[in-house]
Design an enzyme around this catalytic site. Structure first.
Site, PDB file in Angstrom:
ATOM      1  N   ARG A 104      33.718  -8.066 -17.975  1.00  0.00           N
ATOM      2  CA  ARG A 104      32.615  -8.617 -17.166  1.00  0.00           C
ATOM      3  C   ARG A 104      32.379  -7.786 -15.900  1.00  0.00           C
ATOM      4  NH1 ARG A 104      32.291 -10.976 -21.298  1.00  0.00           N
ATOM      5  NH2 ARG A 104      31.755 -13.159 -21.634  1.00  0.00           N
ATOM      6  N   SER A 129      28.757 -18.960 -18.741  1.00  0.00           N
ATOM      7  CA  SER A 129      30.010 -19.141 -17.986  1.00  0.00           C
ATOM      8  C   SER A 129      29.732 -18.894 -16.508  1.00  0.00           C
ATOM      9  CB  SER A 129      31.070 -18.139 -18.439  1.00  0.00           C
ATOM     10  OG  SER A 129      31.334 -18.265 -19.802  1.00  0.00           O
ATOM     11  N   GLU A 182      31.279 -15.544 -12.059  1.00  0.00           N
ATOM     12  CA  GLU A 182      30.681 -14.480 -12.878  1.00  0.00           C
ATOM     13  C   GLU A 182      29.203 -14.325 -12.529  1.00  0.00           C
ATOM     14  OE1 GLU A 182      30.928 -14.482 -17.433  1.00  0.00           O
ATOM     15  OE2 GLU A 182      28.782 -14.480 -17.038  1.00  0.00           O
TER      16      GLU A 182
HETATM   17  P1  FAD Z   1      19.635 -11.082 -14.838  1.00  0.00           P
HETATM   18  O1  FAD Z   1      20.167 -12.439 -14.739  1.00  0.00           O
HETATM   19  O2  FAD Z   1      18.148 -10.906 -14.681  1.00  0.00           O
HETATM   20  O3  FAD Z   1      20.388 -10.075 -13.936  1.00  0.00           O
HETATM   21  C1  FAD Z   1      21.801 -10.059 -13.940  1.00  0.00           C
HETATM   22  C2  FAD Z   1      22.286  -8.931 -13.010  1.00  0.00           C
HETATM   23  O4  FAD Z   1      21.924  -7.668 -13.573  1.00  0.00           O
HETATM   24  C3  FAD Z   1      21.632  -8.966 -11.621  1.00  0.00           C
HETATM   25  O5  FAD Z   1      22.584  -8.507 -10.698  1.00  0.00           O
HETATM   26  C4  FAD Z   1      20.497  -7.972 -11.738  1.00  0.00           C
HETATM   27  O6  FAD Z   1      20.138  -7.395 -10.493  1.00  0.00           O
HETATM   28  C5  FAD Z   1      21.075  -6.939 -12.676  1.00  0.00           C
HETATM   29  N1  FAD Z   1      20.070  -6.280 -13.518  1.00  0.00           N
HETATM   30  C6  FAD Z   1      19.233  -6.886 -14.407  1.00  0.00           C
HETATM   31  N2  FAD Z   1      18.484  -5.971 -15.035  1.00  0.00           N
HETATM   32  C7  FAD Z   1      18.833  -4.765 -14.528  1.00  0.00           C
HETATM   33  C8  FAD Z   1      18.408  -3.416 -14.767  1.00  0.00           C
HETATM   34  N3  FAD Z   1      17.451  -3.117 -15.666  1.00  0.00           N
HETATM   35  N4  FAD Z   1      18.993  -2.433 -14.046  1.00  0.00           N
HETATM   36  C9  FAD Z   1      19.960  -2.707 -13.140  1.00  0.00           C
HETATM   37  N5  FAD Z   1      20.398  -3.949 -12.865  1.00  0.00           N
HETATM   38  C10 FAD Z   1      19.845  -4.962 -13.554  1.00  0.00           C
HETATM   39  N6  FAD Z   1      27.073 -13.273 -20.910  1.00  0.00           N
HETATM   40  C11 FAD Z   1      28.042 -12.704 -21.667  1.00  0.00           C
HETATM   41  O7  FAD Z   1      28.555 -11.633 -21.315  1.00  0.00           O
HETATM   42  N7  FAD Z   1      28.490 -13.286 -22.808  1.00  0.00           N
HETATM   43  C12 FAD Z   1      27.993 -14.447 -23.265  1.00  0.00           C
HETATM   44  O8  FAD Z   1      28.425 -14.945 -24.305  1.00  0.00           O
HETATM   45  C13 FAD Z   1      26.968 -15.082 -22.508  1.00  0.00           C
HETATM   46  N8  FAD Z   1      26.449 -16.263 -22.888  1.00  0.00           N
HETATM   47  C14 FAD Z   1      25.481 -16.870 -22.148  1.00  0.00           C
HETATM   48  C15 FAD Z   1      24.950 -18.080 -22.594  1.00  0.00           C
HETATM   49  C16 FAD Z   1      23.953 -18.715 -21.874  1.00  0.00           C
HETATM   50  C17 FAD Z   1      23.404 -20.039 -22.374  1.00  0.00           C
HETATM   51  C18 FAD Z   1      23.442 -18.118 -20.693  1.00  0.00           C
HETATM   52  C19 FAD Z   1      22.332 -18.781 -19.936  1.00  0.00           C
HETATM   53  C20 FAD Z   1      23.978 -16.913 -20.236  1.00  0.00           C
HETATM   54  C21 FAD Z   1      24.999 -16.273 -20.962  1.00  0.00           C
HETATM   55  N9  FAD Z   1      25.561 -15.051 -20.549  1.00  0.00           N
HETATM   56  C22 FAD Z   1      26.527 -14.448 -21.311  1.00  0.00           C
HETATM   57  C23 FAD Z   1      25.116 -14.429 -19.289  1.00  0.00           C
HETATM   58  C24 FAD Z   1      23.840 -13.557 -19.442  1.00  0.00           C
HETATM   59  O9  FAD Z   1      23.186 -13.839 -20.639  1.00  0.00           O
HETATM   60  C25 FAD Z   1      24.175 -12.063 -19.379  1.00  0.00           C
HETATM   61  O10 FAD Z   1      24.822 -11.738 -18.191  1.00  0.00           O
HETATM   62  C26 FAD Z   1      22.905 -11.196 -19.521  1.00  0.00           C
HETATM   63  O11 FAD Z   1      23.256  -9.851 -19.715  1.00  0.00           O
HETATM   64  C27 FAD Z   1      21.998 -11.315 -18.292  1.00  0.00           C
HETATM   65  O12 FAD Z   1      20.782 -10.665 -18.606  1.00  0.00           O
HETATM   66  P2  FAD Z   1      19.488 -10.901 -17.750  1.00  0.00           P
HETATM   67  O13 FAD Z   1      18.470  -9.932 -18.210  1.00  0.00           O
HETATM   68  O14 FAD Z   1      19.120 -12.319 -17.786  1.00  0.00           O
HETATM   69  O15 FAD Z   1      20.019 -10.493 -16.302  1.00  0.00           O
HETATM   70  N1  EPU Z   2      38.533 -24.322 -23.534  1.00  0.00           N
HETATM   71  C1  EPU Z   2      38.922 -25.573 -23.111  1.00  0.00           C
HETATM   72  N2  EPU Z   2      37.995 -26.353 -22.480  1.00  0.00           N
HETATM   73  C2  EPU Z   2      36.738 -25.954 -22.256  1.00  0.00           C
HETATM   74  C3  EPU Z   2      36.348 -24.662 -22.662  1.00  0.00           C
HETATM   75  C4  EPU Z   2      37.267 -23.867 -23.311  1.00  0.00           C
HETATM   76  O1  EPU Z   2      40.063 -25.989 -23.310  1.00  0.00           O
HETATM   77  O2  EPU Z   2      35.966 -26.732 -21.682  1.00  0.00           O
HETATM   78  C5  EPU Z   2      39.520 -23.494 -24.256  1.00  0.00           C
HETATM   79  C6  EPU Z   2      39.585 -23.890 -25.749  1.00  0.00           C
HETATM   80  O3  EPU Z   2      40.919 -23.768 -26.162  1.00  0.00           O
HETATM   81  C7  EPU Z   2      38.726 -22.815 -26.405  1.00  0.00           C
HETATM   82  C8  EPU Z   2      39.041 -21.591 -25.541  1.00  0.00           C
HETATM   83  O4  EPU Z   2      39.179 -22.115 -24.207  1.00  0.00           O
HETATM   84  O5  EPU Z   2      39.075 -22.618 -27.746  1.00  0.00           O
HETATM   85  C9  EPU Z   2      37.988 -20.510 -25.568  1.00  0.00           C
HETATM   86  O6  EPU Z   2      36.705 -21.107 -25.344  1.00  0.00           O
HETATM   87  P1  EPU Z   2      35.364 -20.320 -25.748  1.00  0.00           P
HETATM   88  O7  EPU Z   2      35.507 -19.772 -27.136  1.00  0.00           O
HETATM   89  O8  EPU Z   2      34.220 -21.186 -25.472  1.00  0.00           O
HETATM   90  O9  EPU Z   2      35.385 -19.069 -24.801  1.00  0.00           O
HETATM   91  P2  EPU Z   2      35.537 -18.906 -23.213  1.00  0.00           P
HETATM   92  O10 EPU Z   2      36.743 -18.087 -22.955  1.00  0.00           O
HETATM   93  O11 EPU Z   2      35.459 -20.219 -22.534  1.00  0.00           O
HETATM   94  C10 EPU Z   2      34.247 -16.649 -23.171  1.00  0.00           C
HETATM   95  C11 EPU Z   2      33.113 -16.025 -22.444  1.00  0.00           C
HETATM   96  C12 EPU Z   2      31.781 -16.492 -23.018  1.00  0.00           C
HETATM   97  C13 EPU Z   2      31.731 -16.098 -24.491  1.00  0.00           C
HETATM   98  C14 EPU Z   2      32.889 -16.775 -25.211  1.00  0.00           C
HETATM   99  C15 EPU Z   2      32.978 -16.394 -26.667  1.00  0.00           C
HETATM  100  C16 EPU Z   2      33.882 -15.545 -20.221  1.00  0.00           C
HETATM  101  C17 EPU Z   2      33.815 -15.886 -18.780  1.00  0.00           C
HETATM  102  N3  EPU Z   2      33.181 -16.315 -21.033  1.00  0.00           N
HETATM  103  O12 EPU Z   2      34.224 -18.055 -22.892  1.00  0.00           O
HETATM  104  O13 EPU Z   2      30.743 -15.795 -22.335  1.00  0.00           O
HETATM  105  O14 EPU Z   2      30.512 -16.506 -25.082  1.00  0.00           O
HETATM  106  O15 EPU Z   2      34.138 -16.380 -24.566  1.00  0.00           O
HETATM  107  O16 EPU Z   2      33.489 -15.108 -26.780  1.00  0.00           O
HETATM  108  O17 EPU Z   2      34.560 -14.584 -20.587  1.00  0.00           O
HETATM  109  C18 EPU Z   2      29.282 -15.884 -20.436  1.00  0.00           C
HETATM  110  O18 EPU Z   2      29.855 -14.883 -20.021  1.00  0.00           O
HETATM  111  O19 EPU Z   2      28.316 -16.410 -19.838  1.00  0.00           O
HETATM  112  C19 EPU Z   2      29.748 -16.512 -21.693  1.00  0.00           C
HETATM  113  C20 EPU Z   2      29.219 -17.638 -22.193  1.00  0.00           C
END
Ligand code: FAD
Ligand code: EPU
Length: 337
Positions: free
Chosen positions: A163, A237, A333
């Site tokens: 991240r 997250s 994050e």
């Molecule tokens: P923004 O929110 O618009 O920007 C994020 C940051 O990047 C800001 O600091 C911005 O200034 C910068 N930025 C954006 N575009 C550019 C560019 N072109 N050049 C330079 N800087 C830039 N993230 C994960 O890693 N794994 C997940 O599983 C995951 N699941 C998610 C689930 C949900 C429901 C939501 C809402 C979010 C999740 N995220 C996850 C977080 C998010 O989707 C990612 O961080 C994504 O890459 C953000 O993209 P964005 O275009 O919306 O960025």
């Molecule tokens: N867990 C709990 N309680 C909760 C949530 C999770 O006990 O409320 C425990 C469970 O044991 C579960 C484990 O944590 O099995 C892992 O949970 P999950 O698979 O949901 O993954 P996470 O570690 O909570 C990370 C990323 C997610 C990504 C998932 C899947 C980070 C900060 N988050 O979550 O990314 O989608 O793994 O790979 O690393 C994001 O960055 O926005 C994001 C959603």
């Protein structure tokens, strides 16, 4: 290219909080950036580069210039068994994933359904279900703000970490990513290492998934755990999973035998922040207009009219609560603005 004033950002952030940008400009092509930064007044405003707004929390109006990246374009070049796919920074991330899955360009399918834009994907080295962006990243084109020059960064230049990347650390605010190239493969080798995937495949009676099936399974797991931002505001997250030294983990584990943890770099253990927050009693709690999601405690939500400050203040309560029980400081994050 038109600079708009007093522009509402409510529909441009997935938390759905209100914030007004003093100035807003949409960038449709790389050349627009040269033009924008040749304007002496505009180039000196505080600026925010925005993609899909799915990893930001506005706690105030933005008194500078919001630069909304909308650069499109998608192309693929076959090089033996490798496929180099290049996408404009404004392409929706999941559109890129679907394009690759449909064409059987493998490597990116575990990152199905992550919200946001291609341009933001290297910023926090997005990751999910056993794959991180850095595993498929080839290079990116960036606009260097101080010089107005276009540069190409390869994987080493980007300093990817969990991240984290150059764009979030020493290079923060210095570059605008305009295009990203991914190195994918014509040979599909399913990565089903993440526990929940095997379970879901078994439920569906699938032994060897094809690329489409794997993408569908991952999308299904995500939908079951994470709130849909179009109905309930969130940014995924809110905190990172903390990475702690093994020595500290050895002290904690006897006191908290159920503590969920994952492998990390040698000498370190990654702890599930969701588990820590749930243990402290916060899972599914509603506090005013905010709270944590009922199926995933790591996700803070906007139950309606939450302000950014309300959500930020709730996140501080969670940080204090986890710190007092475990002595672990959660790191946010989401980018706080
Ligand atoms: P923004 O929110 O618009 O920007 C994020 C940051 O990047 C800001 O600091 C911005 O200034 C910068 N930025 C954006 N575009 C550019 C560019 N072109 N050049 C330079 N800087 C830039 N993230 C994960 O890693 N794994 C997940 O599983 C995951 N699941 C998610 C689930 C949900 C429901 C939501 C809402 C979010 C999740 N995220 C996850 C977080 C998010 O989707 C990612 O961080 C994504 O890459 C953000 O993209 P964005 O275009 O919306 O960025
Ligand atoms: N867990 C709990 N309680 C909760 C949530 C999770 O006990 O409320 C425990 C469970 O044991 C579960 C484990 O944590 O099995 C892992 O949970 P999950 O698979 O949901 O993954 P996470 O570690 O909570 C990370 C990323 C997610 C990504 C998932 C899947 C980070 C900060 N988050 O979550 O990314 O989608 O793994 O790979 O690393 C994001 O960055 O926005 C994001 C959603």
């Amino acid at each position: 290219m038109q600079v708009l004033e007093n522009f509402s950002l409510k529909s441009l952030n997935t938390f759905g909080v209100e914030a007004i940008a003093a100035r807003y400009v949409a960038i449709e092509q790389e050349n627009d950036l040269q033009l924008l930064f040749s304007d002496n007044q505009l180039k000196n405003y505080p600026r925010l580069v925005l993609g899909g707004g799915s990893n930001v929390l506005f706690t105030n109006d933005f008194r500078g210039l919001v630069i909304h990246i909308k650069i499109q374009g998608l192309k693929a070049e076959v090089q033996g068994d490798d496929i180099l796919v290049t996408a404009g920074a404004g392409v929706v991330w999941n559109d890129l994933v679907n394009y690759c899955v449909d064409n059987e360009f493998a490597g990116i399918e575990n990152l199905s359904l992550i919200p946001g834009s291609v341009g933001a994907s290297p910023v926090q080295n997005i990751g999910a279900y056993g794959v991180e962006l850095q595993d498929v990243f080839h290079s990116c084109r960036v606009f260097e703000i101080s010089t107005g020059k276009i540069k190409i960064f390869n994987k080493e230049d980007c300093e990817f970490n969990y991240r984290d990347s150059l764009f979030k650390s020493s290079g923060k605010g210095l570059f605008i990513i305009t295009e990203v190239t991914f190195k994918l493969s014509g040979i599909f080798k399913p990565n089903v290492s993440y526990g929940a995937i095997t379970e879901e495949l078994q439920k569906r009676g699938i032994d060897q998934p094809n690329i489409k099936e794997l993408s569908q399974v991952i999308s299904h797991i995500r939908v079951s755990k994470l709130p849909d931002p179009t109905t309930i505001g969130n940014a995924g997250s809110f905190f990172k999973n903390p990475v702690i030294p093994v020595s500290k983990f050895i002290q904690l584990q006897p006191r908290f035998p159920g503590i969920v943890h994952f492998p990390a770099a040698e000498g370190f253990v990654k702890i599930s922040a969701g588990w820590l927050i749930e243990y402290c009693g916060w899972k599914g709690k509603v506090v005013g207009n905010t709270g944590t999601w009922k199926n995933q405690a790591l996700v803070l939500v906007n139950h309606g009219d939450a302000t950014g400050n309300e959500i930020l203040s709730f996140s501080s309560t969670i940080i204090e609560s986890v710190s007092s029980v475990f002595g672990i400081e959660l790191e946010r994050e989401v980018n706080i603005l």
